[in-house]
Design a protein around this motif. Structure first.
Motif, PDB file in Angstrom:
ATOM      1  N   ILE A 268      -4.845   0.056  -9.029  1.00 19.60           N
ATOM      2  CA  ILE A 268      -4.925  -0.244  -7.594  1.00 19.60           C
ATOM      3  C   ILE A 268      -4.587   1.006  -6.800  1.00 19.60           C
ATOM      4  CG2 ILE A 268      -4.016  -1.640  -5.706  1.00 19.60           C
ATOM      5  CD1 ILE A 268      -3.294  -3.767  -7.811  1.00 19.60           C
ATOM      6  N   GLU A 269      -5.532   1.431  -5.960  1.00 17.48           N
ATOM      7  CA  GLU A 269      -5.309   2.574  -5.083  1.00 17.48           C
ATOM      8  C   GLU A 269      -5.727   2.181  -3.665  1.00 17.48           C
ATOM      9  OE1 GLU A 269      -7.508   5.844  -6.582  1.00 17.48           O
ATOM     10  OE2 GLU A 269      -6.376   6.022  -8.451  1.00 17.48           O
ATOM     11  N   GLY A 270      -5.074   2.762  -2.690  1.00 16.38           N
ATOM     12  CA  GLY A 270      -5.453   2.504  -1.310  1.00 16.38           C
ATOM     13  C   GLY A 270      -5.117   1.087  -0.870  1.00 16.38           C
TER      14      GLY A 270
ATOM     15  N   GLU B 169       0.826  -1.211   0.000  1.00 11.15           N
ATOM     16  CA  GLU B 169       0.000   0.000   0.000  1.00 11.15           C
ATOM     17  C   GLU B 169       0.862   1.264   0.000  1.00 11.15           C
ATOM     18  OE1 GLU B 169      -2.746  -0.230   3.254  1.00 11.15           O
ATOM     19  OE2 GLU B 169      -3.503  -2.204   2.646  1.00 11.15           O
ATOM     20  N   HIS B 170       2.069   1.174   0.588  1.00 10.84           N
ATOM     21  CA  HIS B 170       2.931   2.359   0.689  1.00 10.84           C
ATOM     22  C   HIS B 170       4.307   2.071   0.108  1.00 10.84           C
ATOM     23  CE1 HIS B 170      -0.212   3.767   3.390  1.00 10.84           C
ATOM     24  NE2 HIS B 170      -0.074   2.646   4.087  1.00 10.84           N
ATOM     25  N   SER B 171       4.348   1.273  -0.939  1.00 14.99           N
ATOM     26  CA  SER B 171       5.624   0.844  -1.513  1.00 14.99           C
ATOM     27  C   SER B 171       6.422   2.025  -2.089  1.00 14.99           C
ATOM     28  CB  SER B 171       5.380  -0.185  -2.621  1.00 14.99           C
ATOM     29  OG  SER B 171       6.589  -0.550  -3.237  1.00 14.99           O
ATOM     30  N   ALA B 172       7.732   1.945  -1.854  1.00 11.97           N
ATOM     31  CA  ALA B 172       8.637   2.943  -2.453  1.00 11.97           C
ATOM     32  C   ALA B 172       9.330   2.390  -3.684  1.00 11.97           C
ATOM     33  CB  ALA B 172       9.677   3.361  -1.410  1.00 11.97           C
ATOM     34  N   ASN B 173       9.073   1.124  -3.992  1.00 16.03           N
ATOM     35  CA  ASN B 173       9.690   0.484  -5.151  1.00 16.03           C
ATOM     36  C   ASN B 173       9.066   1.060  -6.432  1.00 16.03           C
ATOM     37  OD1 ASN B 173       9.843  -1.557  -7.379  1.00 16.03           O
ATOM     38  ND2 ASN B 173      11.018  -2.694  -5.861  1.00 16.03           N
TER      39      ASN B 173
END
Length: 780
Positions: free
Chosen positions: A265-267, A249-253
């Motif tokens: 895909i959101e949230g 959900e909060h990936s930095a990749n």
């Protein structure tokens, strides 16, 4: 009656265990029952299942061979030796490779990676790649998601001076490869507590061991591989998936960010998003080309490159979808053309079918026909057919192929899925043998799909609070499916066909003052079998439908059954012939007309519904009441003749009696007085008398017929004449009066009642008949 399309297997729950968990964990009864049904019976297991953190992961060095492998890789890093990461081309192989690349970067290794080409090299380690690795100066070959069966290749690696480290999760053969190290939780003697890791899970454990700290940043990639590989989402797989989905959900990749974008895909990210959005796009790369660009997407630090790779994967996936649709359509036509003796196991083959998607097509055939299926791609010039198999419960595909091993140079797999290669000339023999095995191994019932029902509840229990509690059991997938709920005796109060192609149904269910919205995807075909106010048993999944910032419970319908007889209210229909045509289906309906006019209409219309029958007989399952019966006895006789009745269609309604109501005793007196005054009444004067007494002529004629039967009048065909010195008699002594009274009561009951009243009345008649038959049977 509507029969369920699947066999409902209701999970038997140890209620004592469920109650114990409920009380100790302070959870709702439904959640406790679902936990016990999933084999989670102790307080410790339940707490770990519902909670779970990084502290619940097992020590990676419990994997046999891990210490040897890590020591060798560290030596290679310190000595500046070059390491080759050898992967695989499916989603699990791609993510395993990507995890290992990130790990080697962090460890400061000199390395490259290699993924074989599905079409030119096939699956697994191959001698050509190992020879090339040795020539290019590699010292260590580290496999991910492959290698456990590479006995010959391991020997070659040793000869070439390569230290081969195998990390895999597939079933090990009887003889293991003689490699430098073999890491596989399923390896005989391996003390690792959990045996069902995916290839990405094993790679993740290797990363933990090599780096010496928990690799939080790799959880998201490990979760993708774990969910996409369809391993059971329990124990450590559940931890990887649950924590990994949160990380997604909060990936930095950059690659994952780009992939989420093309997937829309959101949230919050669920296992569904991975299984049906992310996973297929990663797989598409290896199915149609090479898996290289999928790996590049996961390992790049450049957002622009990541977006380019993600877009290309999305395009490949669309191409893959079109390809699957085309091949599946061809395969279905081949199945439909097969003789019956060849349909126990479906074996279809054609030249030019893409090898990369035939497994998906095999799954499609199983889904559509519920038969074990093998789809083969033929290369006629090589006399070779390469296939992929999918099976059903009760038919062990691996064992079945083993029975045919004399014609299968290469095959492998497990009970539910397998792959094989054989000569094109042996395909008919394979089809014959497998169908013969199926006739021995399977029963008629085995060809009916099974739906596992996790819990039974009332409609009132299907609320937002329940769904929030059910979310604690997520992520859902293999080994931990989304709970299937059975709700019995609900009333269908709304039913519509929806969707661009009219494939889905939208409905509402009602029970004890509670209404629940439902939707059945690709279930429009059952709408013709349903009627409003039917009482149904429904199986499905609870979900939340969010629209305009409002959250409502929705029931995702998976199957439905309506026990007992259904009654279809077609009263007053003008196009009777069209209705009869609609019943000209697989189960032939019988139709009965009680009145001469109705019988004449049926004779004129018979050409348009030749498969319908004019009289009820034992064994009748569908019955049409074409017009109104004239008496209760007549209706009972017809229903009594249909002991196996499932559906009753009420098509009457255009033929009400000419007498709308029974005349009152006062009206009888008025007519009698008029005749008494004149001593006689000509037939031609009936309309005049009716007008004078404010009655319909038919009512006056009826009154005169009753008087005639009771002996108060005589009739010479033209004139009614008063009879002198008659005995006093009650109107109810007249059979004409009684028949008309009964006919009008029946007409009111059948024609002017609400649907609920009509259904209750007819079902009661059927139950009475059934009770009479049962008494007669037991009295013999």
């Amino acid at each position: 009656m509507v029969k369920s399309k699947t066999r409902w297997k209701i999970e038997e729950i140890d209620q004592e265990l469920a109650l114990r968990l409920q009380q100790r964990l302070h959870i709702p009864p439904l959640i406790a029952q679902l936990l016990v049904g999933r084999g989670i019976c102790t307080l410790e297991e339940a707490e770990k299942f519902l909670g779970g953190s990084v502290h619940d992961f097992y020590d990676p060095f419990l994997l046999d061979g891990m210490d040897i492998a890590v020591t060798r890789v560290k030596e290679a890093i310190e000595a500046g030796e070059t390491i080759l990461i050898y992967g695989d081309y499916d989603a699990d192989g791609v993510t395993s490779t990507s995890i290992m690349i990130h790990t080697m970067r962090m460890a400061g290794a000199t390395f490259q990676y290699y993924i074989p080409n599905r079409f030119t090299e096939g699956y697994g380690l191959n001698e050509g790649a190992l020879t090339k690795a040795a020539e290019n100066g590699f010292a260590v070959v580290l496999t991910v998601d492959t290698g456990i069966s590479a006995v010959k290749e391991a020997e070659l690696a040793k000869e070439l001076g390569l230290d081969l480290i195998i990390t895999d999760h597939h079933e090990p053969p009887e003889v293991l490869p003689d490699a430098y190290a073999v890491i596989n939780p399923k390896k005989p003697g391996c003390p690792y507590p959990f045996k069902m890791l995916a290839g990405a899970g094993v790679a993740f454990k290797f990363a933990h061991a090599l780096l010496g700290e928990f690799p939080y940043h790799l959880l998201e990639i490990a979760a993708i591989g774990t969910i996409a590989d369809l391993v059971p989402l329990v124990d450590e797989n559940r931890l990887i998936s649950k924590l990994g989905l949160k990380a997604l959900e909060h990936s930095a990749n950059p690659g994952i960010q780009a992939l989420k974008k093309v997937c829309g895909i959101e949230g919050k990210v669920s296992a569904y998003h991975v299984g049906f959005g992310i996973g297929p796009r990663i797989n598409a790369s290896g199915r149609l080309e090479t898996a290289d660009r999928a790996v590049k997407m996961f390992i790049t630090n450049n957002p622009e490159d990541a977006e380019k790779y993600a877009y290309e994967l999305d395009m490949l996936n669309k191409e893959r979808q079109d390809l699957v649709e085309a091949i599946a359509a061809e395969a279905e036509q081949l199945v439909l053309a097969m003789p019956e003796e060849e349909t126990n196991v479906l074996v279809v083959a054609k030249e030019g079918w893409n090898e990369g998607v035939i497994g998906i097509v095999a799954s499609r055939l199983v889904e559509k026909f519920y038969r074990p299926a093998i789809v083969l791609s033929v290369k006629a010039d090589e006399n070779k057919a390469k296939g992929s198999a999918r099976s059903i419960a009760g038919f062990n595909m691996y064992e079945a192929l083993t029975e045919c091993d004399d014609i299968l140079p290469h095959y492998g797999g497990h009970p539910m899925a397998a792959g094989m290669t054989l000569a094109v000339s042996d395909v008919p023999e394979l089809r014959r043998r497998l169908n013969e095995l199926a006739r021995d191994w399977l029963t008629k019932e085995d060809y009916i799909p099974i739906t596992k029902v996790d819990a039974v509840c009332r409609l009132a229990d299907a609320n937002l609070e329940t769904i929030e509690q059910l979310e604690r059991l997520a992520p859902f997938g293999v080994g931990n499916p989304s709970p299937r709920i059975l709700i019995e005796d609900v009333e269908i109060v709304d039913l519509r066909i929806i969707g661009k192609d009219g494939n889905h149904i939208k409905c509402q269910f009602h029970q004890d003052g509670v209404t629940l919205d439902g939707i059945g995807f690709k279930m429009a075909d059952i709408s013709a079998d349903l009627s409003l106010r039917d009482e149904a048993n429904i199986v499905g999944e609870l979900a939340v439908n969010e629209w305009n910032n409002q959250r409502r419970v929705q029931f995702i319908l998976k199957d439905l059954a309506i026990p007992g007889m259904q009654i279809f209210d077609w009263r007053g229909t003008r196009g009777k012939a069209d209705k009869l045509k609609a019943l000209d289906g697989e189960v032939r309906a019988r139709v009965v007309a009680f009145r001469p006019r109705g019988q004449e209409q049926l004779e004129r219309q018979s050409a348009s519904w030749r498969t319908l029958y004019l009289e009820p007989k034992p064994g009748t399952r569908q019955l049409v009441l074409y017009d109104l019966p004239r008496s209760f006895a007549e209706l009972k006789e017809v229903l009594n003749a249909c002991s196996t009745l499932e559906r009753l269609y009420c098509l009457f309604g255009e033929e009400p009696d000419s007498l709308p109501a029974l005349p009152s005793r006062e009206q009888f007196k008025e007519v009698y007085k008029a005749v008494y005054q004149h001593k006689k009444l000509a037939h031609k004067d009936i309309p005049l008398l009716a007008k004078a007494k404010k009655l319909m002529p038919s009512a006056v004629s009826f009154i005169l017929e009753v008087f005639l039967e009771l002996g108060f009048l005589s009739d010479d065909g033209e004139v009614y004449e008063l009879v002198k010195k008659t005995e006093k008699r009650d109107l109810t002594e007249s059979r004409v009066y009684q028949r008309k009274k009964e006919a009008l009561e029946l007409e009111t009951e059948l024609l002017y009642s609400s649907y609920q009243s009509l259904r209750a009345f007819l079902k009661q008649l059927v139950l009475q008949d059934a009770g009479t038959k049962e008494k007669m049977y037991h009295g013999l």
